[in-house]
Design a protein around this motif. Structure first.
Motif, PDB file in Angstrom:
ATOM      1  N   THR A  38       0.815  -1.227   0.000  1.00 63.91           N
ATOM      2  CA  THR A  38       0.000   0.000   0.000  1.00 63.91           C
ATOM      3  C   THR A  38       0.844   1.270   0.000  1.00 63.91           C
ATOM      4  O   THR A  38       0.310   2.367  -0.140  1.00 63.91           O
ATOM      5  CB  THR A  38      -0.896   0.049   1.264  1.00 63.91           C
ATOM      6  N   LEU A  95       6.091   3.285  -2.719  1.00 63.64           N
ATOM      7  CA  LEU A  95       6.724   2.421  -3.718  1.00 63.64           C
ATOM      8  C   LEU A  95       5.946   1.122  -3.900  1.00 63.64           C
ATOM      9  O   LEU A  95       5.759   0.654  -5.027  1.00 63.64           O
ATOM     10  CB  LEU A  95       8.175   2.117  -3.304  1.00 63.64           C
ATOM     11  N   ARG A 114      -0.733  -6.814   4.436  1.00 69.16           N
ATOM     12  CA  ARG A 114      -0.929  -5.607   5.240  1.00 69.16           C
ATOM     13  C   ARG A 114      -0.814  -5.996   6.703  1.00 69.16           C
ATOM     14  O   ARG A 114      -1.229  -7.082   7.101  1.00 69.16           O
ATOM     15  CB  ARG A 114      -2.310  -4.995   4.987  1.00 69.16           C
ATOM     16  N   LYS A 115      -0.270  -5.071   7.503  1.00 70.40           N
ATOM     17  CA  LYS A 115      -0.149  -5.400   8.931  1.00 70.40           C
ATOM     18  C   LYS A 115      -1.509  -5.287   9.619  1.00 70.40           C
ATOM     19  O   LYS A 115      -2.306  -4.407   9.282  1.00 70.40           O
ATOM     20  CB  LYS A 115       0.891  -4.514   9.623  1.00 70.40           C
ATOM     21  N   GLU A 126      10.551  -1.111  12.790  1.00 71.21           N
ATOM     22  CA  GLU A 126      10.234  -2.549  12.767  1.00 71.21           C
ATOM     23  C   GLU A 126      10.708  -3.231  11.490  1.00 71.21           C
ATOM     24  O   GLU A 126      10.476  -4.425  11.306  1.00 71.21           O
ATOM     25  CB  GLU A 126       8.712  -2.766  12.881  1.00 71.21           C
ATOM     26  N   SER A 133      13.566  -4.779   0.889  1.00 71.18           N
ATOM     27  CA  SER A 133      13.200  -3.368   0.819  1.00 71.18           C
ATOM     28  C   SER A 133      14.477  -2.517   0.818  1.00 71.18           C
ATOM     29  O   SER A 133      14.973  -2.110   1.868  1.00 71.18           O
ATOM     30  CB  SER A 133      12.296  -2.995   1.999  1.00 71.18           C
ATOM     31  N   LYS A 150      18.924  -2.440   7.225  1.00 71.48           N
ATOM     32  CA  LYS A 150      18.799  -2.975   5.863  1.00 71.48           C
ATOM     33  C   LYS A 150      19.988  -3.859   5.554  1.00 71.48           C
ATOM     34  O   LYS A 150      19.861  -4.936   4.972  1.00 71.48           O
ATOM     35  CB  LYS A 150      18.734  -1.832   4.840  1.00 71.48           C
ATOM     36  N   GLY A 194      18.847   4.809  -6.729  1.00 79.27           N
ATOM     37  CA  GLY A 194      19.079   6.224  -6.411  1.00 79.27           C
ATOM     38  C   GLY A 194      17.853   6.817  -5.733  1.00 79.27           C
ATOM     39  O   GLY A 194      16.984   6.093  -5.220  1.00 79.27           O
ATOM     40  N   PHE A 218      14.267   8.579  -5.196  1.00 82.77           N
ATOM     41  CA  PHE A 218      12.975   8.605  -5.908  1.00 82.77           C
ATOM     42  C   PHE A 218      12.778  10.023  -6.453  1.00 82.77           C
ATOM     43  O   PHE A 218      13.085  11.003  -5.750  1.00 82.77           O
ATOM     44  CB  PHE A 218      11.792   8.337  -4.956  1.00 82.77           C
TER      45      PHE A 218
HETATM   46  N1  LIG Z   1      15.480   6.118  -2.692  1.00 84.73           N
HETATM   47  C1  LIG Z   1      14.608   6.936  -2.133  1.00 84.73           C
HETATM   48  O1  LIG Z   1      14.558   8.140  -2.426  1.00 84.73           O
HETATM   49  C2  LIG Z   1      13.632   6.393  -1.134  1.00 84.73           C
HETATM   50  C3  LIG Z   1      12.642   7.237  -0.609  1.00 84.73           C
HETATM   51  C4  LIG Z   1      11.712   6.700   0.268  1.00 84.73           C
HETATM   52  C5  LIG Z   1      11.779   5.362   0.613  1.00 84.73           C
HETATM   53  N2  LIG Z   1      12.786   4.575   0.097  1.00 84.73           N
HETATM   54  C6  LIG Z   1      12.852   3.146   0.445  1.00 84.73           C
HETATM   55  O2  LIG Z   1      11.842   2.458  -0.293  1.00 84.73           O
HETATM   56  C7  LIG Z   1      11.248   1.441   0.521  1.00 84.73           C
HETATM   57  C8  LIG Z   1       9.748   1.680   0.633  1.00 84.73           C
HETATM   58  O3  LIG Z   1       9.549   2.951   1.202  1.00 84.73           O
HETATM   59  P1  LIG Z   1       8.151   3.743   1.080  1.00 84.73           P
HETATM   60  O4  LIG Z   1       8.440   5.170   1.374  1.00 84.73           O
HETATM   61  O5  LIG Z   1       7.463   3.373  -0.181  1.00 84.73           O
HETATM   62  O6  LIG Z   1       7.363   3.106   2.310  1.00 84.73           O
HETATM   63  P2  LIG Z   1       6.088   3.688   3.058  1.00 84.73           P
HETATM   64  O7  LIG Z   1       5.151   4.250   2.056  1.00 84.73           O
HETATM   65  O8  LIG Z   1       6.530   4.543   4.205  1.00 84.73           O
HETATM   66  O9  LIG Z   1       5.495   2.356   3.729  1.00 84.73           O
HETATM   67  C9  LIG Z   1       5.212   1.203   2.952  1.00 84.73           C
HETATM   68  C10 LIG Z   1       4.287   0.293   3.697  1.00 84.73           C
HETATM   69  O10 LIG Z   1       4.958  -0.344   4.778  1.00 84.73           O
HETATM   70  C11 LIG Z   1       3.964  -0.859   5.655  1.00 84.73           C
HETATM   71  N3  LIG Z   1       4.408  -0.625   7.037  1.00 84.73           N
HETATM   72  C12 LIG Z   1       4.607   0.550   7.657  1.00 84.73           C
HETATM   73  N4  LIG Z   1       4.995   0.366   8.935  1.00 84.73           N
HETATM   74  C13 LIG Z   1       5.016  -0.971   9.116  1.00 84.73           C
HETATM   75  C14 LIG Z   1       5.325  -1.792  10.226  1.00 84.73           C
HETATM   76  N5  LIG Z   1       5.673  -1.271  11.399  1.00 84.73           N
HETATM   77  N6  LIG Z   1       5.247  -3.130  10.056  1.00 84.73           N
HETATM   78  C15 LIG Z   1       4.887  -3.656   8.865  1.00 84.73           C
HETATM   79  N7  LIG Z   1       4.563  -2.926   7.781  1.00 84.73           N
HETATM   80  C16 LIG Z   1       4.640  -1.609   7.916  1.00 84.73           C
HETATM   81  C17 LIG Z   1       2.651  -0.096   5.385  1.00 84.73           C
HETATM   82  O11 LIG Z   1       1.737  -1.004   4.772  1.00 84.73           O
HETATM   83  P3  LIG Z   1       0.410  -1.573   5.516  1.00 84.73           P
HETATM   84  O12 LIG Z   1       0.002  -0.562   6.548  1.00 84.73           O
HETATM   85  O13 LIG Z   1      -0.568  -1.718   4.414  1.00 84.73           O
HETATM   86  O14 LIG Z   1       0.837  -2.876   6.128  1.00 84.73           O
HETATM   87  C18 LIG Z   1       3.092   0.952   4.375  1.00 84.73           C
HETATM   88  O15 LIG Z   1       2.108   1.263   3.416  1.00 84.73           O
HETATM   89  C19 LIG Z   1      12.000   1.485   1.860  1.00 84.73           C
HETATM   90  O16 LIG Z   1      13.059   0.558   1.801  1.00 84.73           O
HETATM   91  C20 LIG Z   1      12.546   2.889   1.900  1.00 84.73           C
HETATM   92  O17 LIG Z   1      13.714   3.016   2.692  1.00 84.73           O
HETATM   93  C21 LIG Z   1      13.687   5.058  -0.770  1.00 84.73           C
END
Ligand SMILES: NC(=O)c1ccc[n+]([C@@H]2O[C@H](COP(=O)([O-])OP(=O)(O)OC[C@H]3O[C@@H](n4cnc5c(N)ncnc54)[C@H](OP(=O)(O)O)[C@@H]3O)[C@@H](O)[C@H]2O)c1
Length: 290
Positions: A15, A18, A38-39, A88, A111, A131, A151, A153
């Protein structure tokens, strides 16, 4: 050559920013049965509803309950973790890996989706250590893995110093430093296409929509906003944080200062994929419009 052995793909965190794009690309591909984890407890979520309407099965899990996870993962060939970088993250990915071993998952994409992790952990930012720790466990697990390095986003270009609302750039490294970046929609497509590339088994894919210096990126922001930006440098950010000297930046400022210095990607694998990524100019235009 396609690997046709993968039939069921389960995306944890589907959800999220990414995760939604990865799940969407997976459903669009049409080759897979797609589940998202989903959690618990159950909660309303627009992305989950949209993905379910397109055919994804939404399963609620307690990441602390191994039986729950094993049941949810039954039949899964590939796990893609797009769980956000929460405290977590390590525990959740570890729990997924343990359950994956029980049900015979074939490939696990962790991830990552950012800067490439260095082999030495001494200098690694504390945000990235969980990670790295997980990646070492995954490598030793016997389950195939693919690391995906993208790189920054496009959606996060503001975080590396481009304040497009105020037309100000603040660089924490020299403006000639190269950075790479990719849109979340393209990362979704790269991730899903990687499942059909046998050579990425137990390997790293490096992809990017752009590799440019900060100065070159600044020019693009200036062209698109049709304005000359105010530019300043703050090369002391990391040092101040490490030495706790005033004014102390936040850990997020420190994280992005660390990340910028590690965002260049050499030897891209873009040519292994069927599509051309979105130009960064389009990503910038979308950002400045909002
Ligand atoms: N390169 C970049 O610029 C960049 C930027 C941002 C993120 N990232 C990386 O990309 C990856 C995804 O990041 P994102 O920003 O897309 O993530 P996000 O939107 O913050 O979260 C993704 C999903 O993780 C689940 N989640 C959140 N807390 C949780 C918990 N405590 N336990 C289990 N599930 C949990 C939630 O899903 P549900 O509630 O539906 O379970 C949430 O929708 C990460 O590895 C992040 O470090 C990279």
């Amino acid at each position: 050559m396609s690997d046709t052995s993968f039939k069921v793909v389960t995306i944890a965190g589907g959800t999220g920013l990414l995760g939604f794009n990865i799940t969407y690309a997976c459903l669009n591909d049409g080759s897979y049965k797609v589940k998202i984890l989903r959690k618990k407890p159950e909660s309303e979520n627009n992305n989950a509803n949209l993905l379910a309407s397109k055919g994804a099965e939404v399963i609620y899990v307690d990441y602390n309950d191994k039986n729950d996870l094993v049941k949810a993962l039954e039949g899964t060939d590939v796990i893609i973790s797009a769980i956000g970088r929460t405290k977590e993250l390590l525990a959740c990915q570890r729990a997924l890996l343990n359950a994956a071993k029980v049900v015979g998952v074939k490939r696990f994409i962790p991830s990552e989706f950012g800067a490439e992790l260095k082999e030495t952990t001494d200098e690694m930012h504390p945000f990235l250590k969980p990670k790295d720790e997980f990646f070492q466990e995954l490598k030793n697990s016997g389950i195939e893995y693919t690391m995906i390095i993208t790189g920054i986003f496009y959606e996060y270009l503001g975080a590396i110093g481009f304040d497009y609302k105020n037309k100000k750039a603040t660089f924490s490294v020299d403006g000639n430093t190269k950075v790479a970046g990719t849109s979340c929609a393209d990362i979704g497509k790269y991730t899903v296409e990687s499942l059909k590339l046998p050579e990425v088994r137990n390997g790293t894919i490096r992809v990017a929509g752009f590799v440019l210096t900060l100065n070159e990126l600044l020019k693009k922001f200036e062209q698109i906003t049709d304005a000359k930006w105010e530019v300043s440098n703050d090369f002391t950010l990391r040092q101040r944080y490490k030495n706790n000297t005033a004014p102390v930046p936040t850990i997020w400022d420190d994280f992005y200062a660390y990340v910028i210095a590690n965002l260049d990607i050499k030897k891209l694998h873009n040519d292994k994929f069927s599509f051309t990524p979105q130009p960064v100019t389009e990503g910038i235009s979308a950002l400045v419009k909002n």
